[in-house]
Design a protein around this motif. Structure first.
Motif, mmCIF file in Angstrom:
data_model
loop_
_atom_site.group_PDB
_atom_site.id
_atom_site.type_symbol
_atom_site.label_atom_id
_atom_site.label_comp_id
_atom_site.label_asym_id
_atom_site.label_seq_id
_atom_site.Cartn_x
_atom_site.Cartn_y
_atom_site.Cartn_z
ATOM 1 N N ARG A 155 -10.430 108.751 23.257
ATOM 2 C CA ARG A 155 -9.120 108.562 22.614
ATOM 3 C C ARG A 155 -9.648 108.571 21.130
ATOM 4 O O ARG A 155 -8.711 108.990 20.273
ATOM 5 C CB ARG A 155 -8.540 107.249 23.148
ATOM 6 N N SER A 156 -10.762 108.079 20.813
ATOM 7 C CA SER A 156 -11.024 107.500 19.511
ATOM 8 C C SER A 156 -11.374 109.018 18.699
ATOM 9 O O SER A 156 -11.468 108.929 17.380
ATOM 10 C CB SER A 156 -12.397 106.663 19.350
ATOM 11 N N THR A 157 -11.436 110.106 19.313
ATOM 12 C CA THR A 157 -11.792 111.618 18.950
ATOM 13 C C THR A 157 -10.434 112.272 18.821
ATOM 14 O O THR A 157 -10.514 113.594 18.396
ATOM 15 C CB THR A 157 -12.805 112.134 19.505
ATOM 16 N N ASP A 159 -7.287 114.096 18.061
ATOM 17 C CA ASP A 159 -6.214 114.263 17.165
ATOM 18 C C ASP A 159 -5.257 115.587 17.351
ATOM 19 O O ASP A 159 -5.536 116.043 18.337
ATOM 20 C CB ASP A 159 -6.737 114.707 15.836
ATOM 21 N N GLN A 198 -5.245 106.981 16.630
ATOM 22 C CA GLN A 198 -5.843 105.903 16.307
ATOM 23 C C GLN A 198 -5.085 104.644 15.792
ATOM 24 O O GLN A 198 -5.817 103.782 15.220
ATOM 25 C CB GLN A 198 -6.750 106.342 15.264
ATOM 26 N N ASP A 199 -3.951 104.793 15.787
ATOM 27 C CA ASP A 199 -2.944 103.564 15.265
ATOM 28 C C ASP A 199 -1.968 103.115 16.235
ATOM 29 O O ASP A 199 -2.438 102.834 17.438
ATOM 30 C CB ASP A 199 -2.354 103.824 13.975
#
Length: 293
Positions: A155-157, A159, A198-199
């Protein structure tokens, strides 16, 4: 030994063949016309059907979240199938209250050893790819903790950029949280949108284009930047909302320009289509999930 079930909601628009391959359970999201409630993939299968219904009814649809009992029913089915743990993977909490409900059920359900909920912070195959990773890891007998760790990495990657023909649907359903000033008052434009994965996982306008061809050009720029910074293999999904021909064209274009990326196709289903309208297009990219197993 633990046997972990993966349960998604239908907004991921995951193809049945993939769901079956990874033994993923699904809760179907409700689509509402006045007092009538339809279930995605059961009563309304694809966005094209929804568009036709809205035309025939001369009425716009709305959405709701699955009831707590729907998640419990899916958990009961998984339990009856021999699973003793589960992870519930939902569309973004910034778009829907689905995650909050699933999390409450995960904490209260006593028919399994452990149940957890996971907020994908996105939708369509952006959420679907997280479910695929979880299911693939479960097949290899990885623990829930290990699966959550890999989901955090994936998930951190993630977009995404997408474009809609008519921003009024997102405005009408209250899903556009930022960027109103960027597109306010402009006619005949294609708003470029993103989800802040990411937010808070909310939708906002980040650009605009005059045509769909211009929209793809705008989308390529953040993709190019991500690829330049990535030190891992990337997999991407070209998503269309009832526009297969254009989706295939975008896929061919992107495959030619970025040969190192594993591109796949996906769709915007009827549930998300209530908010995007007909003809939306998008590209989702992330670290290749197979690199995280």
């Amino acid at each position: 030994m633990s046997k972990i079930a993966v349960i998604i909601d239908s907004s991921s628009a995951m193809p049945v063949a993939i769901r079956n391959r990874y033994h993923i359970f699904q809760v179907n999201d409700p689509i509402i016309f006045g007092d009538e409630v339809y279930k995605e993939t059961v009563d309304i299968h694809i966005l094209g059907e929804l568009v036709k219904m809205m035309q025939e009814k001369k009425q716009l649809a709305s959405t709701s979240q699955p009831a707590p009992g729907d998640w419990e029913e899916a958990l009961n089915l998984a339990k009856a199938s021999g699973y003793n743990q589960a992870i519930l993977i939902t569309l973004s909490s910034g778009i829907s209250g689905t995650y909050q409900t699933a999390n409450a059920i995960a904490q209260s359900y006593d028919g399994m050893d452990e149940v957890r909920a996971w907020d994908s912070k996105i939708a369509v195959m952006g959420a679907g790819v997280q479910a695929i990773l979880a299911a693939a890891m479960a097949e290899k007998n990885r623990s829930l903790d290990e699966i959550i760790t890999s989901l955090e990495q994936l998930r951190s990657t993630i977009d995404v950029r997408f474009v809609v023909n008519d921003i009024s649907h997102l405005q009408r359903t209250g899903r556009l949280s930022r960027g109103q000033a960027l597109i306010g008052g402009l006619l005949n434009i294609k708003p470029i949108l993103s989800i802040d994965v990411q937010d808070e996982g909310k939708i906002g306008a980040v650009g605009k284009a005059r045509k769909m061809s211009g929209a793809l050009k705008e989308i390529k720029e953040p993709l190019r930047q991500s690829l330049a910074e990535a030190d891992y293999p990337v997999r991407a999904y070209v998503i269309d909302g009832n526009n297969t021909k254009l989706g295939d064209k975008w896929l061919k274009d992107l495959q030619s320009e970025y040969p190192t990326v594993k591109f796949e196709r996906g769709v915007i289903g009827a549930f998300i289509g209530v908010h995007t309208g007909d003809g939306a297009m998008g590209v989702i990219w992330a670290r290749d999930w197979e690199d995280l197993i």
